[in-house]
Design an enzyme around this catalytic site. Structure first.
Site, PDB file in Angstrom:
ATOM      1  N   GLY A 249       0.833  -1.137  -0.087  1.00  0.00           N
ATOM      2  CA  GLY A 249       0.044   0.031   0.050  1.00  0.00           C
ATOM      3  C   GLY A 249       0.721   1.391   0.040  1.00  0.00           C
ATOM      4  O   GLY A 249       0.807   2.263  -0.750  1.00  0.00           O
ATOM      5  N   ASP A 250       1.818   1.220   0.692  1.00  0.00           N
ATOM      6  CA  ASP A 250       2.780   2.501   0.932  1.00  0.00           C
ATOM      7  C   ASP A 250       3.470   2.515  -0.424  1.00  0.00           C
ATOM      8  O   ASP A 250       3.736   3.792  -0.984  1.00  0.00           O
ATOM      9  CB  ASP A 250       3.760   2.048   1.963  1.00  0.00           C
ATOM     10  CG  ASP A 250       3.321   2.424   3.241  1.00  0.00           C
ATOM     11  OD1 ASP A 250       2.506   3.214   3.508  1.00  0.00           O
ATOM     12  OD2 ASP A 250       4.030   2.008   4.208  1.00  0.00           O
ATOM     13  N   SER A 251       3.832   1.578  -1.162  1.00  0.00           N
ATOM     14  CA  SER A 251       4.456   1.598  -2.445  1.00  0.00           C
ATOM     15  C   SER A 251       3.638   1.965  -3.551  1.00  0.00           C
ATOM     16  O   SER A 251       4.079   2.953  -4.319  1.00  0.00           O
ATOM     17  CB  SER A 251       5.279   0.208  -2.870  1.00  0.00           C
ATOM     18  OG  SER A 251       6.219  -0.164  -2.010  1.00  0.00           O
TER      19      SER A 251
END
Length: 405
Positions: free
Chosen positions: A176-178
């Site tokens: 999700g962060d990436s």
């Protein structure tokens, strides 16, 4: 401001200056992408501890995180306490000469410090401000804490990941962060293109849950049209067959994708069972999907008689997409990875050298590059503040004595 690597910067973004604030993965991954393609990325870190990614990791060789050399690569580290008026003033000076500001604090933090876009755009009308957060800058959830696992869950990814008889699983990385970092970088380039035409910057508002939602294919549309709620399906996609990780005599599994009609026919030939292509159970995409379990059992019975090498050779001979399920050691030994320099090795002051993934995608004329790994905390503070913020040597000594840099 030595880069620690003699490789010349030919990247397409080499004329851009990026100020990166925030920490962990989502915002810094955006900065990593921009830095990979040549932008001068000045990372502002807390003087006391720096980005927590400097300490994160399952293993800490020689007391250092193996995560930091990657997420911090191609960046200049400047320490600055943004919670102080002096730190905020220096930040404004740096931002005044920048093209892009990347931040991933909780919405409202930058405004509290006098560093919101309304104030900064008066100082630098062409500034593009990429803001990465869990839920975006607006809406009833904007002020909530939002990490990758929350965005993955609310964006729909967690519910469909894993085995159907078990609780939702995670991907094994902070995807999700990436994804949010990728969307922030993409949005930044769109905003810079718009600035080229208008002369004005703008805000790029990248939310983690929306970044996950954007890659969920037809999940929403399918439900809206048919009422079908997609569930966990393990290693397969329901109705897409054959497409699975199949066993081999060697014990390792090989992923085979032969769900298109021509590929399915080739697979039946490779198996020595061309009659399966005419079998009503498997003739046509819908029929194979309806009989997916039975089909996978037939294919598994065949692949289980072959070693990995034999199976891959058969797939290659018949033009069928297939590949081993790789771990890190497999990637380092693979000739395709080597030929395309998918993994590079760079000097490191403590480790001697570090291996990591290269800059992607590849550009034919102005490629990206890993010029140096993540720097030591505050390594470039004096040079950057003197050159870009007009801070004198005496002022630096005073600021350092007071813990502001």
């Amino acid at each position: 401001m030595s880069s620690g690597n003699s490789e010349k910067n030919h990247g397409p973004l080499k004329d851009l200056t990026v100020i990166e604030m925030g920490s962990l993965i989502a915002g810094p991954f955006c900065g990593q992408i921009l830095g990979d393609f040549g932008a001068t990325v000045i990372k502002i870190e807390d003087p006391k501890a720096g980005d927590p990614m400097r300490q994160w990791g399952r293993s800490l060789p020689q007391g250092l995180s193996p995560w930091w050399p990657v997420i911090g690569r191609n960046k200049l580290s400047v320490t600055l306490d943004l919670r102080t008026p002096e730190g905020q003033d220096i930040a404004r000076r740096l931002i005044g000469g920048a093209d892009v500001l990347v931040e991933n604090f909780r919405p409202g933090a930058m405004e509290k410090w006098g560093l919101g876009y309304e104030a900064l755009s008066k100082l630098n009308p062409g500034l593009v401000m990429a803001r990465v957060s869990g839920f975006g800058q607006t809406g009833p959830y904007a002020q909530r804490a939002g990490y990758a696992l929350i965005g993955e869950a609310m964006g729909g990814l967690r519910h469909i990941t894993g085995e159907p008889d078990r609780p939702p699983a995670r991907a094994g990385i902070s995807i999700g962060d990436s994804l949010a970092g990728l969307h922030a970088a993409l949005g930044t380039m769109m905003a810079l293109h718009s600035r080229h035409n208008t002369g004005r910057g703008q805000v790029v508002d990248a939310a983690i849950y929306e970044s996950v939602l954007s890659v969920m294919e037809n999940l929403i549309t399918e439900y809206g049209l048919t009422g079908y709620v997609r569930e966990r399906s393990g290693a397969i996609l329901p109705g897409i067959a054959p497409s699975n990780a199949y066993p081999t005599l060697s014990g390792d599994r090989v992923v085979i994708g032969a769900n298109q009609e021509t590929l399915w026919r080739r697979l039946t030939v490779a198996m020595g069972r061309p009659e399966l292509a005419q079998d009503p159970r498997f003739s046509g995409h819908a029929a194979r999907g309806a009989n997916q379990i039975e089909l996978d059992e037939i294919i598994s019975a065949w692949t289980g008689t072959l070693t990995v090498e034999q199976l891959l050779a058969a797939m290659d001979e018949h033009g069928i997409a297939a590949g081993r399920v790789y771990r890190a050691p497999d990637m380092l030994d693979d000739p395709q990875f080597v030929a395309r320099e998918a993994i590079v090795e760079r000097p490191h002051p403590v480790f001697g050298s570090v291996k990591m993934q290269n800059a992607f995608p590849k550009l034919s004329e102005t490629p990206g590059a890993v010029r140096w790994p993540g720097p030591t905390l505050g390594e470039h503070t004096d040079a950057v503040l003197a050159e870009r913020a007009g801070v004198s040597e005496d002022q630096l000594k005073d600021l350092r004595a007071r813990g502001i840099v």
